[in-house]
Design a protein around this motif. Structure first.
Motif, short mmCIF file in Angstrom:
data_model
loop_
_atom_site.label_atom_id
_atom_site.label_comp_id
_atom_site.label_asym_id
_atom_site.label_seq_id
_atom_site.Cartn_x
_atom_site.Cartn_y
_atom_site.Cartn_z
N ALA A 95 0.87 -1.17 0.00
CA ALA A 95 0.00 0.00 0.00
C ALA A 95 0.91 1.22 0.00
N LEU A 96 0.77 2.06 -1.03
CA LEU A 96 1.56 3.29 -1.11
C LEU A 96 0.74 4.41 -0.50
N VAL A 97 1.20 4.92 0.61
CA VAL A 97 0.40 5.90 1.36
C VAL A 97 1.13 7.24 1.36
N THR A 98 0.48 8.28 0.88
CA THR A 98 1.06 9.63 0.97
C THR A 98 0.23 10.43 1.97
N VAL A 99 0.89 10.96 2.99
CA VAL A 99 0.15 11.69 4.04
C VAL A 99 0.65 13.13 4.08
N ASN A 100 -0.29 14.10 4.06
CA ASN A 100 0.16 15.50 4.16
C ASN A 100 0.13 15.99 5.61
N GLN A 101 0.51 17.24 5.79
CA GLN A 101 0.66 17.79 7.15
C GLN A 101 -0.61 17.73 7.98
#
Ligand code: ADP
Length: 303
Positions: A95-101
């Protein structure tokens, strides 16, 4: 010795990238952090149970790569019997997870080996199901595999728990083999085809699934807690008030906490109590398996 609880489901490596802002299409940006955290709903639930010191094993499939060994290590470190994890020539699920601030995320899951778990794999491990007490399933492996496992488990007189996530329409043939269905509010709405706006519509949606053969429905409601419905009873349970930091694996931890208690006591109220403590601790910490509490932490929270 064979485990009392068998979890049949997915194992994924969560590759988490932290960014200040989400990138636009075609844009290259610098990330602020990177981590690899063991995940996958099946593995998360098995680890949650293992950390609570209940006897648990897992049936699933990984690829022949380095993620596979990291995921197996994570199971073993949490007292999960990993002898029944199979290997496929495909890649391990990621699972490629991109999390922002502000904690918002984009997630892309590549199921890989998880989708290679076949009904025949389950039939070949039938003895593991026959020797356990309870079988726990989700929908991150092929539907026909889940269906086959539910059938075998019911034929052998076992208790079955299904977490219908990600939500998919299920045949009545399959639902009638489910003892306890544990969806969140969104999944309940998708599966029942009914909108949930209040307590009445929540109860109606859950009862529509009882009419299709499910014995009981336990709906998780995020920071509102959960609600249990069977043919005789409708019970709401409020959540613990905690400062939630990351709700990843909240549902998985709830299911782990519930199952680890229910297998011992066969008491819904007691099992929900433990589930809500386990989930309350989990949401205060980052990540999937990394956020799941030990039995000692749960006991400390309870006093
Ligand atoms: P999912 O992760 O599957 O969407 P939910 O969000 O419904 O599941 O959460 C599962 C359980 O986690 C809830 O029933 C509750 O016990 C607990 N939980 C979730 N969010 C919070 C919160 N903010 N505070 C306390 N408990 C929470």
């Amino acid at each position: 010795m064979n485990p009392n609880i068998v979890v049949i489901g997915s194992l994924n490596m969560d590759i988490v990238i932290n960014v200040e802002e989400m990138p636009h299409e075609g844009q290259t940006i610098l990330g602020t952090g990177f981590s690899e955290i063991a995940g996958g709903k099946g593995a998360n639930q098995a680890v949650a149970i293992g950390k609570l010191q209940a006897s648990v094993g897992m049936i699933g499939k990984v690829g022949a790569d380095s993620y596979a060994s990291a995921l197996l290590d994570s199971l073993k470190e949490s007292n999960v019997d990993a002898r029944h994890i199979l290997t496929s020539p495909n890649r391990t699920g990621v699972a490629l997870v991109t999390v922002n601030q502000s904690g918002k995320n984009h997630i892309v899951v590549v199921p890989g080996a998880n989708f290679d778990l076949t009904p025949d794999d389950i039939r070949n491990q039938r003895h593991v199901i026959e020797q356990c007490e309870m079988v726990v399933l989700q929908l991150e492996v092929p539907m026909e595999t889940v269906n086959c496992a539910l059938q075998l488990a019911k034929e052998a007189g076992k208790t079955t728990i299904l977490n219908p996530a990600p939500a998919k329409i299920m045949e009545e043939e399959m639902l009638k083999n489910v003892d306890i269905l544990i969806p969140n509010e969104h999944e309940l709405s998708e599966i029942s085809g009914m909108e949930i706006a209040d307590e009445r519509s929540l109860q109606e949606a859950a009862r529509s699934l009882l009419a299709k053969g499910v014995k009981a429905v336990l709906v998780t409601l995020g920071d509102k807690g959960c609600c249990y419905v069977d043919k005789d009873r409708f019970q709401l349970y409020p959540a613990h008030q905690v400062k939630a930091k990351d709700t990843t694996a909240a549902g998985d931890s709830f299911i782990g906490g519930f199952t680890a208690s229910y297998v011992k006591n066969r008491d819904i109220d007691m099992a929900v109590k433990q589930a809500q403590i386990v989930a309350a601790i989990t949401v205060t910490r980052p990540g999937a398996q990394s956020s799941l509490p030990t039995l000692e932490e749960v006991q400390r929270f309870a006093v």
